[in-house]
Design a protein around this motif. Sequence first.
Motif, PDB file in Angstrom:
ATOM      1  N   ASP A 268     -18.714 -80.351 -31.076  1.00 50.10           N
ATOM      2  CA  ASP A 268     -17.867 -79.169 -30.863  1.00 50.10           C
ATOM      3  C   ASP A 268     -18.625 -77.872 -30.602  1.00 50.10           C
ATOM      4  N   TYR A 269     -19.922 -77.857 -30.826  1.00 50.14           N
ATOM      5  CA  TYR A 269     -20.722 -76.651 -30.625  1.00 50.14           C
ATOM      6  C   TYR A 269     -21.901 -76.985 -29.705  1.00 50.14           C
ATOM      7  N   ALA A 270     -22.363 -76.003 -28.964  1.00 52.79           N
ATOM      8  CA  ALA A 270     -23.502 -76.200 -28.059  1.00 52.79           C
ATOM      9  C   ALA A 270     -24.801 -76.078 -28.851  1.00 52.79           C
ATOM     10  N   ILE A 271     -25.064 -77.118 -29.657  1.00 54.41           N
ATOM     11  CA  ILE A 271     -26.257 -77.145 -30.494  1.00 54.41           C
ATOM     12  C   ILE A 271     -27.062 -78.397 -30.176  1.00 54.41           C
ATOM     13  N   GLU A 272     -28.310 -78.390 -30.601  1.00 54.82           N
ATOM     14  CA  GLU A 272     -29.213 -79.504 -30.295  1.00 54.82           C
ATOM     15  C   GLU A 272     -29.558 -80.357 -31.505  1.00 54.82           C
ATOM     16  N   SER A 273     -29.456 -79.793 -32.711  1.00 47.30           N
ATOM     17  CA  SER A 273     -29.813 -80.577 -33.897  1.00 47.30           C
ATOM     18  C   SER A 273     -29.147 -80.012 -35.143  1.00 47.30           C
ATOM     19  N   VAL A 274     -28.991 -80.895 -36.130  1.00 42.40           N
ATOM     20  CA  VAL A 274     -28.473 -80.515 -37.448  1.00 42.40           C
ATOM     21  C   VAL A 274     -29.236 -81.315 -38.492  1.00 42.40           C
ATOM     22  N   ASP A 275     -29.768 -80.622 -39.481  1.00 46.07           N
ATOM     23  CA  ASP A 275     -30.383 -81.256 -40.644  1.00 46.07           C
ATOM     24  C   ASP A 275     -29.663 -80.738 -41.879  1.00 46.07           C
ATOM     25  N   ILE A 276     -29.314 -81.659 -42.780  1.00 49.69           N
ATOM     26  CA  ILE A 276     -28.644 -81.273 -44.023  1.00 49.69           C
ATOM     27  C   ILE A 276     -29.280 -82.062 -45.160  1.00 49.69           C
ATOM     28  N   VAL A 277     -29.775 -81.344 -46.163  1.00 50.20           N
ATOM     29  CA  VAL A 277     -30.309 -81.980 -47.361  1.00 50.20           C
ATOM     30  C   VAL A 277     -29.635 -81.322 -48.558  1.00 50.20           C
ATOM     31  N   HIS A 278     -29.048 -82.150 -49.423  1.00 50.56           N
ATOM     32  CA  HIS A 278     -28.377 -81.656 -50.627  1.00 50.56           C
ATOM     33  C   HIS A 278     -29.037 -82.305 -51.827  1.00 50.56           C
ATOM     34  N   ARG A 279     -29.354 -81.489 -52.789  1.00 47.63           N
ATOM     35  CA  ARG A 279     -30.028 -81.978 -53.988  1.00 47.63           C
ATOM     36  C   ARG A 279     -29.021 -82.291 -55.076  1.00 47.63           C
ATOM     37  N   VAL A 280     -29.315 -83.296 -55.880  1.00 48.84           N
ATOM     38  CA  VAL A 280     -28.535 -83.626 -57.063  1.00 48.84           C
ATOM     39  C   VAL A 280     -29.487 -83.711 -58.247  1.00 48.84           C
ATOM     40  N   GLY A 281     -28.917 -83.765 -59.435  1.00 49.03           N
ATOM     41  CA  GLY A 281     -29.722 -83.806 -60.650  1.00 49.03           C
ATOM     42  C   GLY A 281     -29.652 -82.475 -61.366  1.00 49.03           C
ATOM     43  N   SER A 282     -30.630 -82.213 -62.212  1.00 47.62           N
ATOM     44  CA  SER A 282     -30.677 -80.992 -63.011  1.00 47.62           C
ATOM     45  C   SER A 282     -31.558 -79.958 -62.320  1.00 47.62           C
ATOM     46  N   LEU A 283     -30.983 -78.785 -62.042  1.00 43.31           N
ATOM     47  CA  LEU A 283     -31.707 -77.718 -61.349  1.00 43.31           C
ATOM     48  C   LEU A 283     -31.657 -76.444 -62.177  1.00 43.31           C
ATOM     49  N   LEU A 284     -32.741 -75.687 -62.117  1.00 39.39           N
ATOM     50  CA  LEU A 284     -32.828 -74.407 -62.805  1.00 39.39           C
ATOM     51  C   LEU A 284     -32.463 -73.266 -61.859  1.00 39.39           C
ATOM     52  N   VAL A 285     -32.183 -72.107 -62.429  1.00 39.17           N
ATOM     53  CA  VAL A 285     -31.895 -70.917 -61.629  1.00 39.17           C
ATOM     54  C   VAL A 285     -33.041 -70.687 -60.645  1.00 39.17           C
ATOM     55  N   GLY A 286     -32.684 -70.454 -59.387  1.00 39.27           N
ATOM     56  CA  GLY A 286     -33.660 -70.204 -58.338  1.00 39.27           C
ATOM     57  C   GLY A 286     -34.018 -71.430 -57.514  1.00 39.27           C
ATOM     58  N   GLU A 287     -33.686 -72.622 -57.990  1.00 37.32           N
ATOM     59  CA  GLU A 287     -34.014 -73.825 -57.235  1.00 37.32           C
ATOM     60  C   GLU A 287     -33.018 -74.050 -56.100  1.00 37.32           C
ATOM     61  N   THR A 288     -33.499 -74.659 -55.025  1.00 39.99           N
ATOM     62  CA  THR A 288     -32.677 -74.912 -53.847  1.00 39.99           C
ATOM     63  C   THR A 288     -31.770 -76.117 -54.065  1.00 39.99           C
ATOM     64  N   ILE A 289     -30.474 -75.894 -53.820  1.00 36.83           N
ATOM     65  CA  ILE A 289     -29.463 -76.944 -53.907  1.00 36.83           C
ATOM     66  C   ILE A 289     -29.238 -77.576 -52.540  1.00 36.83           C
ATOM     67  N   LEU A 290     -29.157 -76.740 -51.520  1.00 36.62           N
ATOM     68  CA  LEU A 290     -28.716 -77.184 -50.196  1.00 36.62           C
ATOM     69  C   LEU A 290     -29.545 -76.489 -49.120  1.00 36.62           C
ATOM     70  N   LEU A 291     -29.934 -77.267 -48.119  1.00 34.39           N
ATOM     71  CA  LEU A 291     -30.583 -76.701 -46.938  1.00 34.39           C
ATOM     72  C   LEU A 291     -29.875 -77.253 -45.710  1.00 34.39           C
ATOM     73  N   VAL A 292     -29.371 -76.339 -44.883  1.00 37.45           N
ATOM     74  CA  VAL A 292     -28.750 -76.694 -43.603  1.00 37.45           C
ATOM     75  C   VAL A 292     -29.553 -75.993 -42.520  1.00 37.45           C
ATOM     76  N   ILE A 293     -29.996 -76.769 -41.521  1.00 38.38           N
ATOM     77  CA  ILE A 293     -30.754 -76.213 -40.398  1.00 38.38           C
ATOM     78  C   ILE A 293     -30.043 -76.625 -39.118  1.00 38.38           C
ATOM     79  N   VAL A 294     -29.661 -75.635 -38.330  1.00 39.36           N
ATOM     80  CA  VAL A 294     -28.990 -75.897 -37.055  1.00 39.36           C
ATOM     81  C   VAL A 294     -29.854 -75.338 -35.936  1.00 39.36           C
ATOM     82  N   GLY A 295     -30.199 -76.197 -34.979  1.00 40.83           N
ATOM     83  CA  GLY A 295     -31.003 -75.796 -33.832  1.00 40.83           C
ATOM     84  C   GLY A 295     -30.164 -75.727 -32.574  1.00 40.83           C
ATOM     85  N   ALA A 296     -30.391 -74.684 -31.783  1.00 41.93           N
ATOM     86  CA  ALA A 296     -29.631 -74.503 -30.537  1.00 41.93           C
ATOM     87  C   ALA A 296     -30.444 -73.678 -29.564  1.00 41.93           C
ATOM     88  N   GLY A 297     -29.962 -73.643 -28.336  1.00 41.66           N
ATOM     89  CA  GLY A 297     -30.614 -72.822 -27.326  1.00 41.66           C
ATOM     90  C   GLY A 297     -30.438 -71.341 -27.606  1.00 41.66           C
TER      91      GLY A 297
END
Length: 136
Positions: free
Chosen positions: A65-94
């Motif tokens: 649906d979008y003019a993009i070239e790539s999508v990466d999604i990583v979601h963390r589970v488990g026990s995380l402390l304040v400041g730790e990364t839960i989710l990273l979404v990277i979208v690449g496009a022209g």
Amino acid sequence: MISITRDVIDTGAMIEAAKRPGMGALVTFCGVVRDDGGVERMELEAYEDVAVRELEAIRDTAMRDYAIESVDIVHRVGSLLVGETILLVIVGAGHRKEAFAASEYIIDRLKQTVPIWKKEFYREGERWVQGEAPGR
């Protein structure tokens, strides 16, 4: 890459790996555990097989649906402390406009449909952020 992980998310390495010569835009969203009124840590649970399939479906829809070239999604589970990364979404496009629009779609849809549950822990107690996990 689409994944659910218990490991620390290496945002820098993932951003570098997402770069392609024809991309003029890499839009990233990094969700982190925040100290929201005394939060000490957060536990994240997922129905992992279903969560990965739903993340793949979200990626596929965004790619269609979008003019993009790539999508990466990583979601963390488990026990995380304040400041730790839960989710990273990277979208690449022209160009940036489509990358931003697709990124917003992905994040909104993820929150609506992916079976991942968050529980915040405080000194005084704990609470499920978006309802209780199944079987509780």
